[in-house]
Motif scaffolding. Structure first.
Motif, PDB file in Angstrom:
ATOM      1  N   VAL A   8      26.611  40.363  24.595  1.00  0.00           N
ATOM      2  CA  VAL A   8      28.021  40.373  24.972  1.00  0.00           C
ATOM      3  C   VAL A   8      28.843  39.898  23.784  1.00  0.00           C
ATOM      4  CG1 VAL A   8      29.764  39.314  26.455  1.00  0.00           C
ATOM      5  CG2 VAL A   8      27.584  40.049  27.425  1.00  0.00           C
ATOM      6  N   THR A   9      29.926  40.602  23.512  1.00  0.00           N
ATOM      7  CA  THR A   9      30.831  40.224  22.427  1.00  0.00           C
ATOM      8  C   THR A   9      32.166  39.816  23.026  1.00  0.00           C
ATOM      9  OG1 THR A   9      29.773  41.787  20.927  1.00  0.00           O
ATOM     10  CG2 THR A   9      31.948  40.974  20.306  1.00  0.00           C
ATOM     11  N   VAL A  39      33.220  42.359  26.018  1.00  0.00           N
ATOM     12  CA  VAL A  39      32.748  43.741  26.109  1.00  0.00           C
ATOM     13  C   VAL A  39      31.232  43.738  25.962  1.00  0.00           C
ATOM     14  CG1 VAL A  39      34.896  44.640  25.119  1.00  0.00           C
ATOM     15  CG2 VAL A  39      32.930  44.229  23.632  1.00  0.00           C
ATOM     16  N   ASP A  40      30.593  44.802  26.482  1.00  0.00           N
ATOM     17  CA  ASP A  40      29.140  44.919  26.352  1.00  0.00           C
ATOM     18  C   ASP A  40      28.795  45.647  25.052  1.00  0.00           C
ATOM     19  OD1 ASP A  40      29.707  47.572  26.824  1.00  0.00           O
ATOM     20  OD2 ASP A  40      28.930  47.577  28.874  1.00  0.00           O
ATOM     21  N   ALA A  41      27.525  45.974  24.874  1.00  0.00           N
ATOM     22  CA  ALA A  41      27.072  46.598  23.633  1.00  0.00           C
ATOM     23  C   ALA A  41      27.675  47.983  23.426  1.00  0.00           C
ATOM     24  CB  ALA A  41      25.550  46.685  23.630  1.00  0.00           C
ATOM     25  N   ARG A  72      32.364  48.479  26.516  1.00  0.00           N
ATOM     26  CA  ARG A  72      33.051  48.500  27.807  1.00  0.00           C
ATOM     27  C   ARG A  72      33.500  47.095  28.195  1.00  0.00           C
ATOM     28  NH1 ARG A  72      28.605  52.113  28.831  1.00  0.00           N
ATOM     29  NH2 ARG A  72      27.428  50.280  29.529  1.00  0.00           N
ATOM     30  N   ILE A 131      34.193  43.781  30.189  1.00  0.00           N
ATOM     31  CA  ILE A 131      33.475  43.052  31.236  1.00  0.00           C
ATOM     32  C   ILE A 131      34.413  42.000  31.799  1.00  0.00           C
ATOM     33  CG2 ILE A 131      31.453  41.664  31.788  1.00  0.00           C
ATOM     34  CD1 ILE A 131      30.137  42.726  29.253  1.00  0.00           C
ATOM     35  N   ASN A 152      30.731  35.806  32.304  1.00  0.00           N
ATOM     36  CA  ASN A 152      30.826  37.219  31.934  1.00  0.00           C
ATOM     37  C   ASN A 152      29.563  37.716  31.244  1.00  0.00           C
ATOM     38  OD1 ASN A 152      33.702  38.485  32.392  1.00  0.00           O
ATOM     39  ND2 ASN A 152      34.048  36.353  31.821  1.00  0.00           N
ATOM     40  N   ALA A 153      28.820  36.816  30.588  1.00  0.00           N
ATOM     41  CA  ALA A 153      27.592  37.234  29.925  1.00  0.00           C
ATOM     42  C   ALA A 153      26.547  37.691  30.927  1.00  0.00           C
ATOM     43  CB  ALA A 153      27.051  36.095  29.065  1.00  0.00           C
ATOM     44  N   ASP A 154      26.538  37.089  32.116  1.00  0.00           N
ATOM     45  CA  ASP A 154      25.690  37.531  33.227  1.00  0.00           C
ATOM     46  C   ASP A 154      24.227  37.669  32.797  1.00  0.00           C
ATOM     47  OD1 ASP A 154      25.106  38.245  35.810  1.00  0.00           O
ATOM     48  OD2 ASP A 154      25.522  40.392  35.509  1.00  0.00           O
ATOM     49  N   ALA A 193      23.015  37.543  29.710  1.00  0.00           N
ATOM     50  CA  ALA A 193      22.773  37.998  28.339  1.00  0.00           C
ATOM     51  C   ALA A 193      22.298  36.820  27.489  1.00  0.00           C
ATOM     52  CB  ALA A 193      24.036  38.603  27.744  1.00  0.00           C
TER      53      ALA A 193
END
Length: 271
Positions: free
Chosen positions: A2-3, A18-20, A23, A25, A47-49, A51
């Motif tokens: 996650v970024t 955003v994901d990889a 998109r 999140i 938000n990392a959920d 990760a």
């Protein structure tokens, strides 16, 4: 991975994850920066959920978000700087309507970090951080002294019908003090002039002391900078404070791009 992209401002910073694949999140998070670090980290964990790694990407705002970047790094996070031009390019790419907001900018910062894996990482050099603090304090003292000198010059011009010489210099302050003592002035005017002169003298002593400390600290850190004609200890300290660890730039061109003085190549049809 996650970024998290951060669009920094003076009072509030906006964070978007955003994901990889780039998109979004979850919702955008508003934060007070380093003062609200625990809430920001908790929002990122939600938000990392699951990760394993979170990358923090901050728009390079010339020191505006440096306290937040320092706090994240000290908390064990990985932080990179995203050039403003890269953020703007990804904002235009993902928002074809031309819409612009802090939330959109934060997401664009994160997408730029996903697309460009070799961005400059944030690093902390304790000596440079201390030097930056001294340079900032000196700049504030010089600004305050200039304000007081201008104000006192205007007052003296009104009361004595002449403008004194540079009040940042001790001999000119002494001459003005002697003129004030010799003049027939109301008690309050004499007290006001003398009080401002004392403040200017105190600030001048502080500035001189800081300049001595800066010169002592900067000499072992940047001898090559000091060897350049026109760059003294204060200028070198400001450059070190803004650039930080110069080894984070793999080439001279990347350093020039960071400072905004690199020419941008533009070509079309071979021209």
């Amino acid at each position: 991975m996650v970024t998290v992209g951060i669009d920094p401002h003076k009072r509030l910073c906006y964070a978007a994850a955003v994901d990889a694949a780039g998109r979004r999140i979850g919702p955008v998070h508003k934060t007070a920066g380093a003062r609200d670090l625990s809430a920001l980290l908790e929002w990122a964990r939600r938000n990392a959920d699951g990760a394993e790694q979170v990358l923090w990407a901050i728009e390079d705002g010339r020191g505006l978000a440096r306290p937040l970047a320092d706090a994240l790094l000290l908390a064990g996070q990985r932080v990179v700087w995203v050039p403003a031009r890269a953020m703007a390019a990804h904002r235009r790419l993902h928002n074809r309507t031309g819409a612009k907001s802090d939330a959109i900018d934060a997401a664009a910062v994160a997408r730029a970090a996903v697309a460009e894996p070799d961005l400059a990482p944030h690093r902390i050099d304790e000596r440079v951080r201390e030097l930056r603090l001294m340079a900032d304090r000196r700049a504030d003292a010089v600004q305050r002294r200039t304000q007081l000198c201008n104000k006192l010059t205007a007052w003296i011009h009104t009361w004595f019908d002449h403008a004194p010489a540079d009040l940042a210099r001790a001999k000119h302050r002494a001459a003005l003090q002697a003129a004030i003592e010799d003049a027939a002035l109301p008690a309050y005017a004499r007290e006001a002039f003398t009080g401002v002169l004392a403040e200017i003298a105190e600030l001048s002593a502080l500035i001189c002391g800081l300049e001595r400390d800066i010169a002592r600290e900067v000499e072992p850190l940047a001898p090559h900078l000091l060897a350049i004609p026109g760059i003294g200890p204060v200028s070198a300290a400001v450059l070190l404070g803004e650039i930080g660890d110069i080894t984070r730039f793999p080439t001279a061109a990347k350093l020039a791009a960071h400072t905004g003085c690199a020419p941008i190549p533009v070509s079309s049809s071979g021209r």
